[in-house]
Motif scaffolding. Structure first.
Motif, PDB file in Angstrom:
ATOM      1  N   VAL A 186       0.839  -1.200   0.000  1.00 39.27           N
ATOM      2  CA  VAL A 186       0.000   0.000   0.000  1.00 39.27           C
ATOM      3  C   VAL A 186       0.879   1.257   0.000  1.00 39.27           C
ATOM      4  CG1 VAL A 186      -1.594   1.315   1.462  1.00 39.27           C
ATOM      5  CG2 VAL A 186      -2.025  -1.096   1.015  1.00 39.27           C
ATOM      6  N   GLN A 187       2.003   1.165   0.664  1.00 41.12           N
ATOM      7  CA  GLN A 187       2.934   2.306   0.729  1.00 41.12           C
ATOM      8  C   GLN A 187       3.484   2.655  -0.659  1.00 41.12           C
ATOM      9  OE1 GLN A 187       5.487   1.811   4.122  1.00 41.12           O
ATOM     10  NE2 GLN A 187       6.935   3.355   3.392  1.00 41.12           N
ATOM     11  N   ALA A 188       3.445   1.651  -1.555  1.00 38.43           N
ATOM     12  CA  ALA A 188       3.829   1.843  -2.958  1.00 38.43           C
ATOM     13  C   ALA A 188       5.253   2.375  -3.128  1.00 38.43           C
ATOM     14  CB  ALA A 188       2.833   2.751  -3.674  1.00 38.43           C
ATOM     15  N   ALA A 189       6.124   2.022  -2.206  1.00 31.96           N
ATOM     16  CA  ALA A 189       7.541   2.392  -2.355  1.00 31.96           C
ATOM     17  C   ALA A 189       8.176   1.400  -3.324  1.00 31.96           C
ATOM     18  CB  ALA A 189       8.224   2.303  -0.997  1.00 31.96           C
ATOM     19  N   ASP A 190       9.241   1.816  -3.998  1.00 36.33           N
ATOM     20  CA  ASP A 190       9.841   0.828  -4.896  1.00 36.33           C
ATOM     21  C   ASP A 190      11.113   0.193  -4.332  1.00 36.33           C
ATOM     22  OD1 ASP A 190      10.554   3.377  -7.374  1.00 36.33           O
ATOM     23  OD2 ASP A 190      11.271   3.099  -5.335  1.00 36.33           O
ATOM     24  N   ILE A 191      11.388   0.476  -3.057  1.00 37.73           N
ATOM     25  CA  ILE A 191      12.452  -0.264  -2.365  1.00 37.73           C
ATOM     26  C   ILE A 191      11.818  -0.858  -1.105  1.00 37.73           C
ATOM     27  CG2 ILE A 191      14.728  -0.152  -1.267  1.00 37.73           C
ATOM     28  CD1 ILE A 191      15.119   2.563  -2.721  1.00 37.73           C
ATOM     29  N   LEU A 192      12.023  -2.134  -0.891  1.00 38.13           N
ATOM     30  CA  LEU A 192      11.500  -2.777   0.321  1.00 38.13           C
ATOM     31  C   LEU A 192      12.683  -3.299   1.134  1.00 38.13           C
ATOM     32  CD1 LEU A 192       9.225  -3.899   2.109  1.00 38.13           C
ATOM     33  CD2 LEU A 192       9.085  -5.880   0.585  1.00 38.13           C
ATOM     34  N   ILE A 193      12.740  -2.856   2.404  1.00 38.08           N
ATOM     35  CA  ILE A 193      13.800  -3.304   3.298  1.00 38.08           C
ATOM     36  C   ILE A 193      13.179  -4.216   4.345  1.00 38.08           C
ATOM     37  CG2 ILE A 193      15.408  -2.545   5.094  1.00 38.08           C
ATOM     38  CD1 ILE A 193      16.098  -0.165   3.439  1.00 38.08           C
ATOM     39  N   MET A 194      13.738  -5.400   4.498  1.00 38.57           N
ATOM     40  CA  MET A 194      13.170  -6.362   5.446  1.00 38.57           C
ATOM     41  C   MET A 194      14.265  -6.857   6.381  1.00 38.57           C
ATOM     42  SD  MET A 194      11.050  -8.560   2.663  1.00 38.57           S
ATOM     43  CE  MET A 194       9.688  -9.173   3.594  1.00 38.57           C
ATOM     44  N   ASP A 195      14.034  -6.681   7.692  1.00 35.53           N
ATOM     45  CA  ASP A 195      15.021  -7.125   8.674  1.00 35.53           C
ATOM     46  C   ASP A 195      14.622  -8.502   9.193  1.00 35.53           C
ATOM     47  OD1 ASP A 195      17.168  -7.189  10.325  1.00 35.53           O
ATOM     48  OD2 ASP A 195      16.461  -5.656  11.717  1.00 35.53           O
ATOM     49  N   GLU A 196      15.368  -9.488   8.830  1.00 34.68           N
ATOM     50  CA  GLU A 196      15.115 -10.884   9.211  1.00 34.68           C
ATOM     51  C   GLU A 196      13.650 -11.291   9.004  1.00 34.68           C
ATOM     52  OE1 GLU A 196      17.010 -12.393  12.684  1.00 34.68           O
ATOM     53  OE2 GLU A 196      18.586 -10.877  12.608  1.00 34.68           O
ATOM     54  N   PRO A 197      13.183 -11.224   7.762  1.00 37.24           N
ATOM     55  CA  PRO A 197      11.767 -11.509   7.504  1.00 37.24           C
ATOM     56  C   PRO A 197      11.380 -12.959   7.764  1.00 37.24           C
ATOM     57  CG  PRO A 197      12.981 -11.340   5.428  1.00 37.24           C
ATOM     58  CD  PRO A 197      13.925 -10.928   6.521  1.00 37.24           C
ATOM     59  N   THR A 198      12.374 -13.843   7.840  1.00 34.89           N
ATOM     60  CA  THR A 198      12.039 -15.266   8.015  1.00 34.89           C
ATOM     61  C   THR A 198      12.205 -15.735   9.460  1.00 34.89           C
ATOM     62  OG1 THR A 198      14.298 -15.833   7.381  1.00 34.89           O
ATOM     63  CG2 THR A 198      12.637 -15.865   5.640  1.00 34.89           C
ATOM     64  N   ASN A 199      12.552 -14.781  10.340  1.00 34.40           N
ATOM     65  CA  ASN A 199      12.720 -15.120  11.758  1.00 34.40           C
ATOM     66  C   ASN A 199      11.464 -15.770  12.319  1.00 34.40           C
ATOM     67  OD1 ASN A 199      14.821 -14.956  13.406  1.00 34.40           O
ATOM     68  ND2 ASN A 199      14.429 -12.891  14.178  1.00 34.40           N
ATOM     69  N   HIS A 200      11.615 -16.814  13.066  1.00 37.18           N
ATOM     70  CA  HIS A 200      10.496 -17.499  13.746  1.00 37.18           C
ATOM     71  C   HIS A 200       9.495 -18.150  12.800  1.00 37.18           C
ATOM     72  CE1 HIS A 200      12.123 -15.460  17.154  1.00 37.18           C
ATOM     73  NE2 HIS A 200      11.715 -14.277  16.750  1.00 37.18           N
ATOM     74  N   LEU A 201       9.789 -18.213  11.507  1.00 39.39           N
ATOM     75  CA  LEU A 201       8.827 -18.842  10.594  1.00 39.39           C
ATOM     76  C   LEU A 201       9.242 -20.275  10.295  1.00 39.39           C
ATOM     77  CD1 LEU A 201       8.182 -16.022   7.953  1.00 39.39           C
ATOM     78  CD2 LEU A 201       7.065 -16.419  10.145  1.00 39.39           C
ATOM     79  N   ASP A 202       8.259 -21.142  10.074  1.00 39.44           N
ATOM     80  CA  ASP A 202       8.614 -22.512   9.676  1.00 39.44           C
ATOM     81  C   ASP A 202       9.083 -22.491   8.222  1.00 39.44           C
ATOM     82  OD1 ASP A 202       6.491 -22.987   7.791  1.00 39.44           O
ATOM     83  OD2 ASP A 202       5.137 -23.466   9.437  1.00 39.44           O
ATOM     84  N   ILE A 203       9.622 -23.610   7.784  1.00 36.62           N
ATOM     85  CA  ILE A 203      10.288 -23.646   6.481  1.00 36.62           C
ATOM     86  C   ILE A 203       9.336 -23.274   5.345  1.00 36.62           C
ATOM     87  CG2 ILE A 203       9.985 -26.176   6.222  1.00 36.62           C
ATOM     88  CD1 ILE A 203      13.118 -24.250   5.183  1.00 36.62           C
ATOM     89  N   TYR A 204       8.048 -23.674   5.476  1.00 37.05           N
ATOM     90  CA  TYR A 204       7.079 -23.338   4.428  1.00 37.05           C
ATOM     91  C   TYR A 204       6.910 -21.818   4.330  1.00 37.05           C
ATOM     92  CZ  TYR A 204       2.633 -22.780   2.024  1.00 37.05           C
ATOM     93  OH  TYR A 204       1.650 -22.381   1.151  1.00 37.05           O
ATOM     94  N   TYR A 205       6.705 -21.173   5.500  1.00 37.18           N
ATOM     95  CA  TYR A 205       6.478 -19.722   5.489  1.00 37.18           C
ATOM     96  C   TYR A 205       7.748 -18.940   5.144  1.00 37.18           C
ATOM     97  CZ  TYR A 205       1.634 -19.847   6.927  1.00 37.18           C
ATOM     98  OH  TYR A 205       0.286 -20.037   6.940  1.00 37.18           O
ATOM     99  N   GLN A 206       8.921 -19.504   5.488  1.00 37.25           N
ATOM    100  CA  GLN A 206      10.164 -18.827   5.089  1.00 37.25           C
ATOM    101  C   GLN A 206      10.185 -18.653   3.570  1.00 37.25           C
ATOM    102  OE1 GLN A 206      13.565 -20.956   6.645  1.00 37.25           O
ATOM    103  NE2 GLN A 206      12.781 -20.869   8.726  1.00 37.25           N
ATOM    104  N   HIS A 207       9.877 -19.761   2.872  1.00 43.89           N
ATOM    105  CA  HIS A 207       9.862 -19.679   1.408  1.00 43.89           C
ATOM    106  C   HIS A 207       8.708 -18.806   0.926  1.00 43.89           C
ATOM    107  CE1 HIS A 207      13.101 -22.382   0.223  1.00 43.89           C
ATOM    108  NE2 HIS A 207      12.815 -23.082   1.312  1.00 43.89           N
TER     109      HIS A 207
END
Ligand SMILES: Nc1ncnc2c1ncn2[C@@H]1O[C@H](COP(=O)(O)OP(=O)(O)OP(=O)(O)O)[C@@H](O)[C@H]1O
Length: 294
Positions: A186-207
């Motif tokens: 929604v923010q419609a920025a064209d750069i997305l910064i993610m800090d450890e987006p897969t932290n605490h996620l199971d392998i399915y959600y990591q992917h």
């Protein structure tokens, strides 16, 4: 080799053909650089957490910052997206000095999905996603039909439409990440910064989270601990240790046994993932390992 004209688009390059080819590559990279740090340092109590880092992010790239705990990955991100302002050196967002740009302008260009947002948001999912509109609206402007369409489109994209009235705090870790990605859409920025987006996620959600981020077709900068995921989804890796960049190249060139041994103090074996042909790292944690010097 000679470069003339102040306007990059109208540059006239003369010289040996190999110099011309080289110059054109450099100029194309410069024109496509969306985020750049030069000699960036950040200190706490006189200690260098980030130490003279040069960094470039090119339009459309997916880049991961990797490295051991305490290497300075999150601190680097926080400098790059403007949370820490007391750095030395310079940061440029699309060619403009970051310190000279308003927070609202930064938010139009750059969306952040950071860690530990759980306790901050005692809001419904739709309210969290609506926050992505803030940089684009006046203080007391109410939502238009088009705003609501955008919010619903983003919620649909991350498959959370049916949970939009649920409290953000009651979502699972994977759903929270998806809600924050919807906010970024929604923010419609064209750069997305993610800090450890897969932290605490199971392998399915990591992917799932990384695939989802890739489907946005924007420039992605993230920190991640799992080197195999980094190799799978990223065009380039920036390997950090003790506040410095140790390697900055394609995954295959960064994820070598020698470099990884130097940084993680563990032997490893690198081969190819049989499904994707991307580098696959298997660490050998032997009993004789020396303690890591932190
Ligand atoms: N605001 C702060 N005040 C004091 N020390 C800090 C601060 N922020 C970071 N540090 C220190 O800087 C170092 C780097 O922290 P940072 O969070 O950037 O590392 P990281 O590479 O992201 O680590 P991790 O993989 O564990 O998340 C750590 O030693 C940390 O304790």
């Amino acid at each position: 080799m000679m470069l003339t004209s102040a306007k990059p688009r109208n540059l006239h390059i003369t010289g040996h053909p190999s110099f011309i080819a080289c110059a054109k590559i450099i100029l194309r990279r410069m024109a496509n650089t969306v985020l750049q740090a030069k000699q960036l340092s950040w200190q706490v109590d006189g200690k260098n957490i980030i130490n003279q880092i040069d960094f470039n992010l090119t339009k459309g790239e997916t880049v991961a910052i990797v490295g051991p705990n305490g290497a300075g990955k999150t601190s680097l991100l926080k400098c790059l997206y403007g949370e820490y302002q007391d750095f030395t050196g310079s940061i440029f967002l699309k060619g403009k000095c970051l310190k000279s740009i308003s927070t609202k302008h930064i938010a139009k260009q750059l969306a952040v999905v950071s860690q530990y947002t759980n306790s901050v948001f005692n809001l419904t999912v739709i309210d969290v996603v609506r926050m992505g509109l803030i940089p684009h609206k006046g203080l007391f402007e109410s939502d238009t039909n088009s705003d609501l369409d955008q919010i619903n489109h983003a919620l649909n994209k991350v498959d959370l439409l049916d949970k939009k009235q649920q409290s953000f705090n009651t979502l699972s870790g994977g759903e929270q990440q998806r809600a924050l990605i919807a906010r970024a859409i929604v923010q419609a920025a064209d750069i997305l910064i993610m800090d450890e987006p897969t932290n605490h996620l199971d392998i399915y959600y990591q992917h799932q989270i990384l695939k989802l981020a890739k489907t946005l077709n924007i420039t992605l900068l993230l920190t991640i601990h799992d080197l195999n995921l980094a190799a799978e989804y990223c065009d380039r890796l920036v390997l950090m240790d003790h506040g410095k960049v140790v390697a900055n190249a394609k995954p295959i060139d960064v994820l070598t046994p020698n470099t990884l041994k130097q940084v993680f103090n563990l032997d490893c074996f690198v081969d190819q993932n049989p499904f994707t042909n991307k580098p696959r790292i298997t660490f050998a944690a032997s009993a004789e390992q020396h303690e890591r010097q932190v």
